[in-house]
Design a protein around this motif. Structure first.
Motif, PDB file in Angstrom:
ATOM      1  N   ALA A 111     -27.354  -6.758 -14.166  1.00  0.00           N
ATOM      2  CA  ALA A 111     -26.833  -5.428 -13.849  1.00  0.00           C
ATOM      3  C   ALA A 111     -27.369  -4.425 -14.848  1.00  0.00           C
ATOM      4  N   ALA A 112     -27.554  -3.198 -14.400  1.00  0.00           N
ATOM      5  CA  ALA A 112     -27.931  -2.075 -15.264  1.00  0.00           C
ATOM      6  C   ALA A 112     -26.947  -0.948 -14.990  1.00  0.00           C
ATOM      7  N   LEU A 113     -26.268  -0.480 -16.028  1.00  0.00           N
ATOM      8  CA  LEU A 113     -25.248   0.552 -15.904  1.00  0.00           C
ATOM      9  C   LEU A 113     -25.704   1.799 -16.647  1.00  0.00           C
ATOM     10  N   GLU A 114     -25.798   2.925 -15.922  1.00  0.00           N
ATOM     11  CA  GLU A 114     -26.172   4.196 -16.546  1.00  0.00           C
ATOM     12  C   GLU A 114     -24.897   4.953 -16.925  1.00  0.00           C
ATOM     13  N   VAL A 115     -24.741   5.202 -18.227  1.00  0.00           N
ATOM     14  CA  VAL A 115     -23.535   5.836 -18.747  1.00  0.00           C
ATOM     15  C   VAL A 115     -23.906   7.192 -19.343  1.00  0.00           C
ATOM     16  N   PRO A 116     -23.311   8.288 -18.854  1.00  0.00           N
ATOM     17  CA  PRO A 116     -23.607   9.594 -19.442  1.00  0.00           C
ATOM     18  C   PRO A 116     -23.307   9.618 -20.941  1.00  0.00           C
ATOM     19  N   ALA A 117     -24.109  10.379 -21.679  1.00  0.00           N
ATOM     20  CA  ALA A 117     -23.993  10.418 -23.134  1.00  0.00           C
ATOM     21  C   ALA A 117     -22.621  10.881 -23.608  1.00  0.00           C
ATOM     22  N   ASN A 118     -21.921  11.642 -22.782  1.00  0.00           N
ATOM     23  CA  ASN A 118     -20.614  12.181 -23.183  1.00  0.00           C
ATOM     24  C   ASN A 118     -19.446  11.512 -22.452  1.00  0.00           C
ATOM     25  N   ARG A 119     -19.695  10.351 -21.830  1.00  0.00           N
ATOM     26  CA  ARG A 119     -18.642   9.660 -21.089  1.00  0.00           C
ATOM     27  C   ARG A 119     -18.601   8.189 -21.484  1.00  0.00           C
ATOM     28  N   GLN A 120     -17.570   7.491 -20.985  1.00  0.00           N
ATOM     29  CA  GLN A 120     -17.394   6.089 -21.364  1.00  0.00           C
ATOM     30  C   GLN A 120     -17.518   5.111 -20.201  1.00  0.00           C
ATOM     31  N   THR A 121     -17.682   5.623 -18.994  1.00  0.00           N
ATOM     32  CA  THR A 121     -17.868   4.759 -17.834  1.00  0.00           C
ATOM     33  C   THR A 121     -19.132   5.181 -17.093  1.00  0.00           C
ATOM     34  N   PRO A 122     -19.729   4.283 -16.316  1.00  0.00           N
ATOM     35  CA  PRO A 122     -21.042   4.565 -15.717  1.00  0.00           C
ATOM     36  C   PRO A 122     -21.001   5.555 -14.563  1.00  0.00           C
ATOM     37  N   ILE A 123     -22.100   6.289 -14.433  1.00  0.00           N
ATOM     38  CA  ILE A 123     -22.289   7.207 -13.315  1.00  0.00           C
ATOM     39  C   ILE A 123     -23.191   6.578 -12.246  1.00  0.00           C
ATOM     40  N   ALA A 124     -23.855   5.485 -12.608  1.00  0.00           N
ATOM     41  CA  ALA A 124     -24.717   4.765 -11.668  1.00  0.00           C
ATOM     42  C   ALA A 124     -24.804   3.308 -12.102  1.00  0.00           C
ATOM     43  N   ALA A 125     -25.071   2.431 -11.145  1.00  0.00           N
ATOM     44  CA  ALA A 125     -25.187   1.003 -11.452  1.00  0.00           C
ATOM     45  C   ALA A 125     -26.091   0.335 -10.428  1.00  0.00           C
ATOM     46  N   ARG A 126     -26.888  -0.598 -10.904  1.00  0.00           N
ATOM     47  CA  ARG A 126     -27.711  -1.441 -10.039  1.00  0.00           C
ATOM     48  C   ARG A 126     -27.356  -2.889 -10.336  1.00  0.00           C
ATOM     49  N   LEU A 127     -26.999  -3.624  -9.294  1.00  0.00           N
ATOM     50  CA  LEU A 127     -26.493  -4.982  -9.458  1.00  0.00           C
ATOM     51  C   LEU A 127     -27.308  -5.954  -8.615  1.00  0.00           C
ATOM     52  N   ALA A 128     -27.422  -7.182  -9.104  1.00  0.00           N
ATOM     53  CA  ALA A 128     -28.064  -8.253  -8.334  1.00  0.00           C
ATOM     54  C   ALA A 128     -27.150  -9.472  -8.361  1.00  0.00           C
ATOM     55  N   PHE A 129     -26.935 -10.069  -7.178  1.00  0.00           N
ATOM     56  CA  PHE A 129     -26.090 -11.238  -7.031  1.00  0.00           C
ATOM     57  C   PHE A 129     -26.867 -12.318  -6.277  1.00  0.00           C
ATOM     58  N   THR A 130     -26.326 -13.520  -6.316  1.00  0.00           N
ATOM     59  CA  THR A 130     -26.783 -14.585  -5.433  1.00  0.00           C
ATOM     60  C   THR A 130     -25.595 -15.491  -5.153  1.00  0.00           C
ATOM     61  N   ASP A 131     -25.834 -16.547  -4.369  1.00  0.00           N
ATOM     62  CA  ASP A 131     -24.798 -17.545  -4.134  1.00  0.00           C
ATOM     63  C   ASP A 131     -25.432 -18.925  -4.212  1.00  0.00           C
ATOM     64  N   ALA A 132     -24.657 -19.947  -3.924  1.00  0.00           N
ATOM     65  CA  ALA A 132     -25.155 -21.313  -4.063  1.00  0.00           C
ATOM     66  C   ALA A 132     -26.288 -21.625  -3.096  1.00  0.00           C
ATOM     67  N   THR A 133     -26.425 -20.844  -2.024  1.00  0.00           N
ATOM     68  CA  THR A 133     -27.483 -21.091  -1.045  1.00  0.00           C
ATOM     69  C   THR A 133     -28.704 -20.196  -1.266  1.00  0.00           C
ATOM     70  N   GLY A 134     -28.663 -19.332  -2.277  1.00  0.00           N
ATOM     71  CA  GLY A 134     -29.810 -18.488  -2.589  1.00  0.00           C
ATOM     72  C   GLY A 134     -29.851 -17.150  -1.885  1.00  0.00           C
ATOM     73  N   THR A 135     -28.772 -16.725  -1.277  1.00  0.00           N
ATOM     74  CA  THR A 135     -28.737 -15.407  -0.641  1.00  0.00           C
ATOM     75  C   THR A 135     -28.990 -14.312  -1.676  1.00  0.00           C
ATOM     76  N   GLU A 136     -29.841 -13.333  -1.337  1.00  0.00           N
ATOM     77  CA  GLU A 136     -30.116 -12.207  -2.232  1.00  0.00           C
ATOM     78  C   GLU A 136     -29.183 -11.046  -1.887  1.00  0.00           C
ATOM     79  N   VAL A 137     -28.423 -10.589  -2.867  1.00  0.00           N
ATOM     80  CA  VAL A 137     -27.512  -9.467  -2.673  1.00  0.00           C
ATOM     81  C   VAL A 137     -27.804  -8.428  -3.751  1.00  0.00           C
TER      82      VAL A 137
END
Length: 307
Positions: A190-216
């Motif tokens: 995961a990559a979380l973009e956090v504004p310089a003056n805030r404490q929580t992200p304004i954008a996020a990119r996530l990658a998941f999978t499962d036991a069968t190899g599904t790309e999410v």
């Protein structure tokens, strides 16, 4: 059968936009009271605090808790200890441990608790879930982009610890994904973009999978202006699905699928009443767990200050 006497704690935009119309449109409920420091619902007895409302002689069977998640645990505990059934707006708490504590307390006291995920009640969700039981998903792409200034004007709590930032809407997408996929997924990066003056992200990119190899893959962004995007695109062994508008439109292999018209919150409140009548609970924390994993595993990237 007498209607469930329902109170609301924490009266804000979502209550006026969604909760009140859904409650008043369901004959199985009567809106009995509200507890909120600064707001109320016209024609309904209003109290400033949960304690004041619970100490009153107003009959209350159940309480919908709609305050920010950082303040929900203590309110939920008060309600459960008073023997009230509890509806938790999403996310159900600021931490997973809080929710587990409340779940155990509700079971001990014999009351119903619902961790509500309204997006799971979008009309396309169960249709797609059934489709994926017959057609194995291979790739899932989530594009969830909206304008924070439109949806959360001047709401500082969303930028504070526990407020989730872009995961406040993003968790809606995760609630759909965890409902429709036949296998449990887990975060790989995961990559979380956090504004310089805030404490929580304004954008996020996530990658998941499962036991069968599904790309999410998921792309969450709170900086989109103009038309908002709430899409999930799924490729299976033999079909292509496109959920649009947060699951309110569905296209399968290029053709639009006809969906039922019931709204998310009317469906949620119907589910809550069924749980109460059946003396059961529904507390799934899978979407919140994925958010917690993203904060734990994700790369934090400082981006432009948000004003």
């Amino acid at each position: 059968m007498d209607p469930i006497q329902l109170a609301i704690a924490g009266v804000g935009k979502i209550v006026h936009d969604q909760h009140v119309p859904a409650i008043r449109g369901n004959a199985g409920y009567a809106l009995a009271a509200t507890a909120s420091r600064n707001n109320s619902v016209e024609g309904v007895p209003a109290y400033k605090t949960m304690a004041e409302m619970l100490a009153s002689d107003t009959r209350i069977d159940a309480i919908s808790l709609c305050m920010p998640p950082q303040y929900r645990y203590e309110a939920a505990r008060q309600a459960i200890c008073a023997g009230k059934h509890v509806f938790l707006e999403k996310p159900p708490g600021a931490t997973l441990s809080e929710v587990e504590s409340l779940k155990a307390l509700a079971a001990e006291r014999g009351v119903t608790m619902l961790a509500s995920w309204h997006s799971r009640h979008a009309p396309a969700v169960q249709v797609v879930k059934r489709h994926l039981q017959a057609h194995r998903p291979r790739r899932v792409r989530v594009i969830w982009r909206e304008d924070v200034r439109h949806w959360h004007p001047d709401q500082e709590w969303i930028w504070q610890p526990g407020g989730l930032g872009v995961f406040d809407p993003g968790i809606n997408a995760l609630s759909i994904v965890t409902e429709i996929l036949p296998e449990m997924i887990f975060l790989t990066k995961a990559a979380l973009e956090v504004p310089a003056n805030r404490q929580t992200p304004i954008a996020a990119r996530l990658a998941f999978t499962d036991a069968t190899g599904t790309e999410v893959e998921a792309d969450f962004d709170w900086r989109q202006t103009g038309e908002q995007t709430w899409d999930i695109v799924i490729d299976t062994d033999g079909s292509h699905l496109h959920l649009k508008k947060g699951g309110h439109e569905l296209w399968i292999d290029g053709a639009q699928y006809a969906l039922a018209a019931e709204g998310e919150y009317p469906s949620l409140y119907r589910h809550f009443s069924q749980l109460i009548r059946g003396k059961s609970s529904d507390v799934d924390v899978a979407p919140l767990r994925h958010v917690a994993d993203a904060f734990m595993l994700g790369q934090h990237i400082v981006t432009d200050a948000f004003v």
